[in-house]
Design a protein around this motif. Structure first.
Motif, short mmCIF file in Angstrom:
data_model
loop_
_atom_site.label_atom_id
_atom_site.label_comp_id
_atom_site.label_asym_id
_atom_site.label_seq_id
_atom_site.Cartn_x
_atom_site.Cartn_y
_atom_site.Cartn_z
N SER A 1 0.83 -1.21 0.00
CA SER A 1 0.00 0.00 0.00
C SER A 1 0.86 1.26 0.00
O SER A 1 0.53 2.25 -0.66
CB SER A 1 -0.94 -0.01 1.21
OG SER A 1 -1.96 -0.95 1.04
N ILE A 2 1.97 1.23 0.72
CA ILE A 2 2.88 2.39 0.72
C ILE A 2 3.49 2.58 -0.66
O ILE A 2 3.61 3.71 -1.16
CB ILE A 2 3.98 2.21 1.79
CG1 ILE A 2 3.37 2.29 3.20
CG2 ILE A 2 5.07 3.26 1.62
CD1 ILE A 2 4.37 2.01 4.31
N VAL A 3 3.88 1.48 -1.29
CA VAL A 3 4.47 1.56 -2.63
C VAL A 3 3.48 2.17 -3.62
O VAL A 3 3.84 3.00 -4.46
CB VAL A 3 4.93 0.16 -3.09
CG1 VAL A 3 5.23 0.15 -4.58
CG2 VAL A 3 6.14 -0.29 -2.30
N VAL A 4 2.21 1.77 -3.52
CA VAL A 4 1.18 2.35 -4.39
C VAL A 4 0.96 3.82 -4.03
O VAL A 4 0.83 4.67 -4.92
CB VAL A 4 -0.12 1.55 -4.28
CG1 VAL A 4 -1.25 2.25 -5.04
CG2 VAL A 4 0.06 0.14 -4.80
N GLN A 5 0.91 4.10 -2.73
CA GLN A 5 0.68 5.48 -2.28
C GLN A 5 1.79 6.40 -2.78
O GLN A 5 1.53 7.57 -3.13
CB GLN A 5 0.62 5.52 -0.75
CG GLN A 5 0.05 6.79 -0.17
CD GLN A 5 -1.46 6.86 -0.27
OE1 GLN A 5 -2.11 5.85 -0.47
NE2 GLN A 5 -2.01 8.06 -0.15
N CYS A 6 3.01 5.90 -2.83
CA CYS A 6 4.14 6.69 -3.31
C CYS A 6 4.26 6.68 -4.84
O CYS A 6 5.21 7.26 -5.39
CB CYS A 6 5.44 6.18 -2.68
SG CYS A 6 5.54 6.41 -0.88
N GLN A 7 3.33 5.98 -5.49
CA GLN A 7 3.24 5.95 -6.96
C GLN A 7 4.44 5.30 -7.63
O GLN A 7 4.79 5.63 -8.75
CB GLN A 7 3.02 7.36 -7.51
CG GLN A 7 1.75 8.01 -7.00
CD GLN A 7 1.49 9.39 -7.58
OE1 GLN A 7 2.35 9.96 -8.26
NE2 GLN A 7 0.32 9.93 -7.31
N PHE A 8 5.07 4.35 -6.91
CA PHE A 8 6.11 3.55 -7.56
C PHE A 8 5.47 2.53 -8.51
O PHE A 8 6.07 2.17 -9.53
CB PHE A 8 6.97 2.83 -6.52
CG PHE A 8 7.81 3.77 -5.70
CD1 PHE A 8 8.76 4.58 -6.30
CD2 PHE A 8 7.64 3.84 -4.33
CE1 PHE A 8 9.54 5.44 -5.55
CE2 PHE A 8 8.41 4.69 -3.56
CZ PHE A 8 9.36 5.50 -4.17
N VAL A 9 4.30 2.05 -8.15
CA VAL A 9 3.48 1.21 -9.02
C VAL A 9 2.05 1.69 -8.89
O VAL A 9 1.72 2.46 -7.98
CB VAL A 9 3.58 -0.29 -8.65
CG1 VAL A 9 4.99 -0.81 -8.76
CG2 VAL A 9 3.03 -0.52 -7.25
N THR A 10 1.20 1.24 -9.78
CA THR A 10 -0.22 1.58 -9.70
C THR A 10 -1.01 0.34 -9.29
O THR A 10 -0.54 -0.80 -9.47
CB THR A 10 -0.76 2.09 -11.04
OG1 THR A 10 -0.79 1.01 -11.99
CG2 THR A 10 0.13 3.21 -11.59
#
Length: 215
Positions: A27-36
């Protein structure tokens, strides 16, 4: 991070702790827009025909963007997964992981029937359902609104989700898969094999990995 939070996390048994850590990380990775989020959902075509097999894993770990709803679902997941791992699967973490993996495979199979691209919520319902069936006389409060015996608790949560969010398919799919794995583990294996079956005990390499005694 406060010491209290660190101590709480350290007390969580390993399978549930790993599930929590991976879910928060994604969820953090998505929140930081590294992936969608579109790179995480599951479909047979995307995962296997388009050679994106990670989708068969990330679909179980993405609970949505960081929000109050995310924290709510993660709390329920950790609470009942921890209770089940510490009680029925005490010193049997390999068997618990094996149950979750079997549940995940079943959810991948039935997901097209329910049109479910993300399977984190259904998988989270499996520990709730299994725990509820193993404690048939326990009284459980449903958000302080009503009290039901444990076997009805998962269905009360399905009804609550339908009333509040208009969603029910994901939770119902989790109940169905939870019933299947509970029946195989606690009913059919006991009646057919005296409580031991190849589908209830983790493979030997997985047991050795957790340092679990041979069945």
């Amino acid at each position: 991070m406060p010491v209290g939070i660190e101590a709480w996390i350290a007390e969580i048994p390993p399978v549930t702790r790993a599930w929590l850590a991976l879910s928060v990380t994604i969820s953090i990775v998505v929140q930081c827009q590294f992936v969608t989020s579109l790179q995480l959902y599951f479909s047979f075509r995307s995962a296997f025909l388009n050679l994106q097999p990670w989708r068969a894993v990330t679909t179980f770990l993405y609970f949505g963007p960081m929000s109050r709803d995310f924290l709510f679902h993660l709390f329920f997941t950790v609470r009942y997964s921890r209770i089940l791992e510490e009680s029925s699967f005490a010193n049997k973490q390999a068997d618990y992981l094996w149950l979750l993996l079997q549940s995940a495979v079943l959810l991948l199979v039935v997901s097209p029937l329910f049109s479910l691209p993300y399977l984190s919520h259904p998988l989270a319902f499996v520990p709730i359902y299994v725990w509820a069936r193993q404690h048939p006389s326990t009284q459980v409060s449903v958000f302080g609104l009503a009290t039901v015996t444990a076997p009805y608790f998962p269905f009360a949560l399905v009804l609550f989700s339908w009333i509040t969010n208009g969603t029910w398919r994901a939770d119902l799919a989790g109940c169905i898969v939870g019933h299947v794995v509970w029946f195989l583990k606690d009913v059919w294996s006991r009646e057919a094999f005296g409580g031991i079956g190849w589908y209830t005990n983790a493979p030997a390499p997985m047991r050795r990995w957790f340092g679990q005694a041979e069945a």
